[in-house]
Design a protein around this motif. Structure first.
Motif, short mmCIF file in Angstrom:
data_model
loop_
_atom_site.label_atom_id
_atom_site.label_comp_id
_atom_site.label_asym_id
_atom_site.label_seq_id
_atom_site.Cartn_x
_atom_site.Cartn_y
_atom_site.Cartn_z
N PRO A 360 0.81 -1.23 0.00
CA PRO A 360 0.00 0.00 0.00
C PRO A 360 0.84 1.28 0.00
CG PRO A 360 -0.87 -1.58 1.57
CD PRO A 360 0.44 -2.12 1.11
N VAL A 361 1.97 1.25 0.71
CA VAL A 361 2.86 2.43 0.70
C VAL A 361 3.40 2.67 -0.70
CG1 VAL A 361 5.01 3.38 1.60
CG2 VAL A 361 3.48 2.12 3.12
N LEU A 362 3.80 1.59 -1.37
CA LEU A 362 4.33 1.72 -2.72
C LEU A 362 3.25 2.20 -3.69
CD1 LEU A 362 6.54 1.31 -4.82
CD2 LEU A 362 5.98 -1.13 -4.85
N ALA A 363 2.05 1.65 -3.57
CA ALA A 363 0.95 2.07 -4.45
C ALA A 363 0.61 3.54 -4.25
CB ALA A 363 -0.27 1.20 -4.19
N ALA A 364 0.59 3.99 -3.00
CA ALA A 364 0.30 5.40 -2.72
C ALA A 364 1.38 6.30 -3.29
CB ALA A 364 0.16 5.60 -1.21
N SER A 365 2.62 5.84 -3.28
CA SER A 365 3.72 6.63 -3.85
C SER A 365 3.55 6.80 -5.35
CB SER A 365 5.07 5.94 -3.54
OG SER A 365 5.27 5.81 -2.15
N TRP A 366 3.17 5.71 -6.03
CA TRP A 366 2.93 5.84 -7.48
C TRP A 366 1.76 6.78 -7.76
CZ3 TRP A 366 6.47 4.87 -10.68
CH2 TRP A 366 7.33 3.78 -10.56
N LEU A 367 0.71 6.68 -6.96
CA LEU A 367 -0.44 7.56 -7.16
C LEU A 367 -0.07 9.02 -6.96
CD1 LEU A 367 -3.53 7.48 -7.74
CD2 LEU A 367 -3.85 7.54 -5.25
N SER A 368 0.81 9.29 -5.99
CA SER A 368 1.17 10.68 -5.68
C SER A 368 1.92 11.36 -6.82
CB SER A 368 2.01 10.73 -4.41
OG SER A 368 3.29 10.14 -4.61
N LEU A 369 2.52 10.58 -7.72
CA LEU A 369 3.24 11.19 -8.84
C LEU A 369 2.32 11.99 -9.75
CD1 LEU A 369 5.77 8.42 -9.98
CD2 LEU A 369 6.29 10.61 -8.90
N ILE A 370 1.03 11.68 -9.74
CA ILE A 370 0.08 12.43 -10.57
C ILE A 370 0.15 13.92 -10.22
CG2 ILE A 370 -2.36 12.76 -11.13
CD1 ILE A 370 -2.77 9.79 -10.48
N TRP A 371 0.28 14.24 -8.94
CA TRP A 371 0.32 15.63 -8.49
C TRP A 371 1.74 16.13 -8.24
CZ3 TRP A 371 -2.87 11.82 -6.45
CH2 TRP A 371 -4.23 11.92 -6.80
N ALA A 372 2.69 15.20 -8.06
CA ALA A 372 4.06 15.62 -7.73
C ALA A 372 4.85 16.06 -8.95
CB ALA A 372 4.79 14.47 -7.03
N VAL A 373 4.51 15.51 -10.15
CA VAL A 373 5.25 15.90 -11.35
C VAL A 373 4.73 17.25 -11.82
CG1 VAL A 373 5.79 15.29 -13.74
CG2 VAL A 373 5.65 13.50 -12.00
N LYS A 374 5.40 18.28 -11.32
CA LYS A 374 5.06 19.67 -11.66
C LYS A 374 6.33 20.49 -11.53
CE LYS A 374 3.65 20.64 -6.89
NZ LYS A 374 2.54 21.10 -6.01
N PRO A 375 6.37 21.68 -12.07
CA PRO A 375 7.59 22.48 -12.00
C PRO A 375 7.97 22.80 -10.55
CG PRO A 375 6.11 23.35 -13.67
CD PRO A 375 5.33 22.30 -12.93
#
Length: 498
Positions: A360-375
């Protein structure tokens, strides 16, 4: 001393992992559950008048070292041409798509070869399987280098390069798939997970080194020569690998290799009396492990391939993208090295619980990239990459070992898991590239839809981990046999051979 073999010990039949009842009455679920419990109990509780002796041999470390070297070098071949793709286009007169296919051919060939490895091991043993792979690695090196001759046409040169990559693709899955089988064959309960960890991370380490070395060792022809030299130096290490110890280290190591077909038969409830049995619940568990391992491992591999395409539209340089990929890999390697001995000696019976925490920690990390990939979010992205590396690389040996536990089929389960990893990786690459935004988007060519796709798939599949029971039946049987040995042979205990 009595060896652990079915031919010499007729008393072994009633408790053998391969010979217990395997059918559960589907008409009565409660009866089925009771039958499942009896099935598990019969694997662990048995009394015999003859007790085998188990031994460890120091030569197991030589074989492990040799497999690490071969894994690292074979892992370099896949991404070797990626960093020098533009130079290859200019030097050899080929297209960028053709250069990409020098890597793609390895992904395509990997799938059928990975499925054939268990059968080769079953028929000819670990050593002969490694001999074939080392020969292919050596052939690939010099067929590929033959394509660098200046007198060849661009078509002829590319044909030899492609053929060299094909032979390399025959070698890579062998060294990667047989890791859990080798650790089961040569290591006892206190070293099996650590050995699997070392062998499982060697291949991605090779991939990282390949990306690092290929552009810095000279021009394209010199780069191909260096890869050939490293392959040639690595191939003779195969002579350090032995097929099997004279006396097995555990009960499970004494059993004949079942192979992939055996596992497939059992998974579809068509098992033969000689196949390692699996209950309905164990078949469900392996299905969960297959899906979760395949999706999470492929997500990590594909992120390494597409890091630049994901991050550069958001304003990050290619160097920064490379550093983030390195942070993911290095943090995972350090954590895996630190935690694998703990799984062997402290959390030895808690592999399933570990997966329910880490996945679950790993899955949440992948999901967070949706909002983390920004300038201007460099620090946040480094933290997420480190967390992905820590959890995903740690999960590699845990998942591989847990699959061996529920199937009692080390080579068959490893083959299917790595098949899933590479099969899903091809799907992920094609899907994510198709979801890339157009040049008129803001920012142009961004991969936000691809990240949403990645996060949704990972979260959906990872949720199944909470239904995993993951009873470690193989370990329970090995522990029971070792306890019986310690009672029967208190004066001798467990010896160590050369």
């Amino acid at each position: 001393m009595v060896r652990s073999s079915d031919e010499n010990n007729p008393l072994m039949d009633d408790s053998d992992l391969h010979d217990e009842p395997r059918k559960v009455d589907s008409k009565d679920s409660s009866d089925g559950e009771r039958t499942d419990d009896k099935l598990q109990t019969s694997e662990v509780i048995s009394v015999h008048s003859i007790v085998p002796e188990y031994r460890l041999y120091k030569r197991r470390f030589l074989g492990t070292f040799a497999l690490v070297v071969l894994n690292v070098v074979s892992g370099m071949t896949w991404p070797w041409f990626g960093p020098i793709s533009n130079d290859m286009v200019a030097e050899f007169g080929v297209t960028l798509d053709e250069v990409n296919w020098l890597g793609n051919v390895m992904a395509c060939v990997y799938l059928p070869v990975a499925l054939s490895v268990p059968e080769i091991i079953r028929r000819y043993g670990i050593r002969r399987c490694c001999d074939l792979a080392a020969a292919c690695l050596l052939i690939s090196a010099w067929v590929r280098y033959a394509g660098t001759v200046h007198s060849l046409s661009s078509r002829g040169a590319y044909g030899l390069l492609f053929l060299g990559q094909f032979f390399a693709a025959l070698a890579q899955p062998v060294f990667q798939v047989l890791g859990p089988k080798y650790s089961e064959t040569w290591f006892d309960l206190k070293g099996r997970t650590t050995a699997t960890m070392i062998l499982s991370i060697a291949n991605p380490v090779g991939g990282a080194l390949g990306q690092l070395l290929s552009p810095i060792v000279g021009d394209t022809r010199q780069s191909i020569l260096i890869l050939g030299i490293m392959s040639t130096v690595a191939a003779p290490f195969v002579f350090l690998i032995s097929a099997a110890p004279p006396t097995p280290p555990t009960y499970s190591a004494s059993k004949k290799t079942p192979g992939l077909l055996s596992l497939l038969r059992v998974m579809f409830n068509k098992g033969l009396p000689t196949d390692p049995p699996m209950s309905i619940r164990e078949r469900m568990d392996f299905t969960i492990i297959f899906l979760v391992f395949g999706i999470l491992a492929s997500a990590t591999n594909v992120f390494g391939i597409l890091t630049g395409e994901i991050l550069q539209p958001a304003g990050y340089s290619s160097d920064t993208a490379g550093f983030m990929g390195a942070v993911l890999l290095l943090s995972g390697i350090v954590t895996a090295i630190a935690t694998a001995p703990l799984f062997d000696r402290v959390f030895t019976s808690h592999l399933a619980i570990t997966t329910k925490f880490l996945v679950p920690v790993l899955a949440a990390s992948w999901l967070s990239l949706i909002w983390a990939v920004k300038p201007d979010n460099t620090a946040g992205l480094y933290a997420i990459c480190a967390l992905i590396g820590i959890t995903s690389v740690t999960m590699l040996p845990v998942s591989l070992e847990l699959a061996c536990e529920v199937t009692r089929n080390a080579d068959g389960s490893s083959s299917l898991l790595w098949f899933a990893c590479n099969g899903f990786a091809i799907i992920f690459i094609l899907g994510k590239r198709a979801l890339r935004a157009g040049p008129d988007a803001s920012p142009p060519l961004n991969m936000r839809r691809a990240l949403i796709f990645n996060g949704a798939v990972v979260m959906g599949i990872s949720a199944s981990i909470f239904f995993l029971r993951g009873r470690q039946t193989r370990k329970q049987v090995d522990q029971e046999r070792q306890q019986r040995q310690s009672i029967s042979l208190p004066a001798r205990g467990q010896t160590t051979g050369p």
